[in-house]
Design a protein around this motif. Structure first.
Motif, PDB file in Angstrom:
ATOM      1  N   SER A   1      40.917  44.936  38.074  1.00  0.00           N
ATOM      2  CA  SER A   1      41.424  43.567  38.250  1.00  0.00           C
ATOM      3  C   SER A   1      40.340  42.533  38.550  1.00  0.00           C
ATOM      4  CB  SER A   1      42.501  43.500  39.352  1.00  0.00           C
ATOM      5  OG  SER A   1      43.554  44.398  39.085  1.00  0.00           O
TER       6      SER A   1
ATOM      7  N   GLY B   1      49.700  47.151  46.085  1.00  0.00           N
ATOM      8  CA  GLY B   1      48.907  47.676  44.981  1.00  0.00           C
ATOM      9  C   GLY B   1      48.835  49.178  44.928  1.00  0.00           C
TER      10      GLY B   1
ATOM     11  N   GLN C   1      44.302  41.586  44.801  1.00  0.00           N
ATOM     12  CA  GLN C   1      44.669  42.006  43.449  1.00  0.00           C
ATOM     13  C   GLN C   1      45.527  40.985  42.701  1.00  0.00           C
ATOM     14  OE1 GLN C   1      45.061  46.046  41.988  1.00  0.00           O
ATOM     15  NE2 GLN C   1      45.350  46.718  44.096  1.00  0.00           N
TER      16      GLN C   1
ATOM     17  N   ARG D   1      46.820  36.394  37.841  1.00  0.00           N
ATOM     18  CA  ARG D   1      47.296  37.659  37.284  1.00  0.00           C
ATOM     19  C   ARG D   1      48.821  37.750  37.252  1.00  0.00           C
ATOM     20  NH1 ARG D   1      44.988  41.882  35.278  1.00  0.00           N
ATOM     21  NH2 ARG D   1      42.941  40.972  35.648  1.00  0.00           N
TER      22      ARG D   1
ATOM     23  N   MET E   1      49.583  42.523  36.114  1.00  0.00           N
ATOM     24  CA  MET E   1      49.400  43.490  37.195  1.00  0.00           C
ATOM     25  C   MET E   1      50.538  44.496  37.059  1.00  0.00           C
ATOM     26  SD  MET E   1      49.193  42.786  41.306  1.00  0.00           S
ATOM     27  CE  MET E   1      49.024  44.139  42.485  1.00  0.00           C
TER      28      MET E   1
ATOM     29  N   THR F   1      45.842  46.635  34.076  1.00  0.00           N
ATOM     30  CA  THR F   1      45.427  45.328  34.605  1.00  0.00           C
ATOM     31  C   THR F   1      44.312  44.772  33.729  1.00  0.00           C
ATOM     32  OG1 THR F   1      43.891  46.432  36.145  1.00  0.00           O
ATOM     33  CG2 THR F   1      46.081  45.863  36.985  1.00  0.00           C
TER      34      THR F   1
END
Length: 395
Positions: free
Chosen positions: A45, A187, A219, A224, A329, A367
């Motif tokens: 990521s 995550g 993350q 994202r 993600m 990702t």
């Protein structure tokens, strides 16, 4: 090179993947045999704009021609860091207006935990089971996975844990609590999103008892999930937001942002309440500024949501139980950790880079860079489905 890699460079596991990297550009990494690999992981990521993004590369080169490190953090006014923090403040909701730049996500977590204790005068910290916030001693103390930290005890005291999305556990947040730290989307646990307004209920409870709400955006952050930060999807504003990974365009960096009133507490009583030599490094800050400008001046965030739909449409297979996560993600959940291992390793053989999550063995990490094209998504998903068909035949 792999022999020397194992012999001289400290390892994180007994079985590293061991790809000998030659170069990388866009959505592809090339090995020393010139074989190319489509990158569905983006440095876990971190490479939000892919590899060798021209705007980021140019910003780095331009700054190198001016100056690199000149003074420890917080003493000299240096344009790249100042511009970056000012732009970030303009993009964040009030009262998040002052940023402390550090060198990594875990260092940013350490600073946020200290700031929560400094602000409240309390000691208790609360985290979640199966949470991951980094691997230094403070960050490990709020890691909710005992197997990974048992051998390193004793860690910092007065830390308690709740279950993510369990509203009943919010009673543990009391007038003794300095702060609660949460990943906006868990995550390592398997890309688990908050539901039933869980984050809003945490926010309300923190406000009631005077505790600090810390959201770890290391993350989800920087586009994202379709928003600049994941928390913006859930109608909540934390007291402290922690960031890293995608903010640097592939360069090592971290930061935490809070109100000026809170952040100023680290500068006195005592002075030097949090210090770092290389935080705000001008070359790194230049990369961060270029990355943030590119993400916010283009359609990449909106496109992330369309790309999620494409992944979900393409990744339909008997071995895939569900697709978790949001935007870019994502985690493809298989029926077993053994299947996940086979998919990741066989896909690498066929030129597609996938990876694991920390604690959830059934998850396949997806990702990719925000800049990945629809054609590249189709290419990678085709490889995944081909590999899964082969696994089904083998079994």
């Amino acid at each position: 090179m792999n022999t020397d890699f194992i012999k001289y460079q400290a390892q994180t596991s007994p079985y590293p993947l061991g790809m000998e990297v030659s170069h990388a550009i866009g959505s592809y990494i090339y090995d020393s045999n010139t074989k190319k690999y489509l990158d569905f992981v983006a440095g876990v990521s971190a490479c939000a704009l892919g590899h060798q993004h021209p705007r980021v590369n140019q910003a780095i080169k331009d700054q190198l021609d001016k100056y690199s490190h000149v003074m420890v953090y917080g003493e000299y006014s240096q344009s790249p860091a100042v511009q970056y923090c000012k732009l970030l403040a303009s993009l964040l909701p009030a009262p998040l207006d002052k940023t402390y730049l550090v060198n990594s996500g875990t260092e940013a977590i350490e600073g946020a935990l200290k700031l929560a204790r400094r602000t409240t005068g309390r000691s208790q910290l609360i985290s979640c089971h199966n949470a991951y916030h980094g691997n230094t001693m403070g960050s490990m103390s709020v890691m909710g996975f005992e197997e990974r930290k048992r051998i390193f005890r004793p860690l910092i005291p007065d830390v308690d844990f709740i279950t993510f999305n369990n509203e009943e556990d919010l009673k543990k947040i009391t007038s003794k609590t300095a702060g609660i730290i949460l990943e906006t989307i868990q995550g390592g646990a398997g890309f688990i999103q908050p539901h039933n307004d869980f984050l809003k209920k945490v926010r309300q409870r923190c406000t009631e008892v005077g505790a600090i709400m810390i959201l770890d955006e290391i993350q989800p952050g920087f586009g994202r999930t379709g928003k600049l930060f994941g928390f913006q999807n859930y109608d909540v504003v934390p007291d402290i937001v922690v960031m890293g990974k995608g903010m640097g365009g592939g360069m090592p960096v971290g930061a935490f942002t809070a109100s000026s009133a809170m952040m100023d507490l680290l500068s006195e009583n005592p002075k030097l309440g949090h210090i770092t030599t290389f935080g705000g490094h001008p070359v790194i800050a230049s990369a961060c500024l270029a990355t943030l400008q590119e993400i916010t001046e283009t359609n990449l965030m909106a496109e992330a949501m369309e790309k999620e739909k494409l992944f979900r449409t393409l990744l339909v297979h008997p071995l895939i139980v569900e697709i978790r996560g949001k935007g870019l993600m994502l985690a493809a959940m298989t029926k077993s950790a053994d299947i996940t291992d086979k998919v990741i390793l066989k896909c690498q053989d066929k030129g597609l880079i996938l990876f694991w999550l920390l604690f959830e063995g059934c998850a396949i990490r997806i990702t990719p860079p925000l800049t990945i094209s629809e054609e590249e998504i189709r290419e990678g998903c085709s490889i995944m489905l081909e590999v899964m068909d082969e696994i089904m035949i083998e079994e």
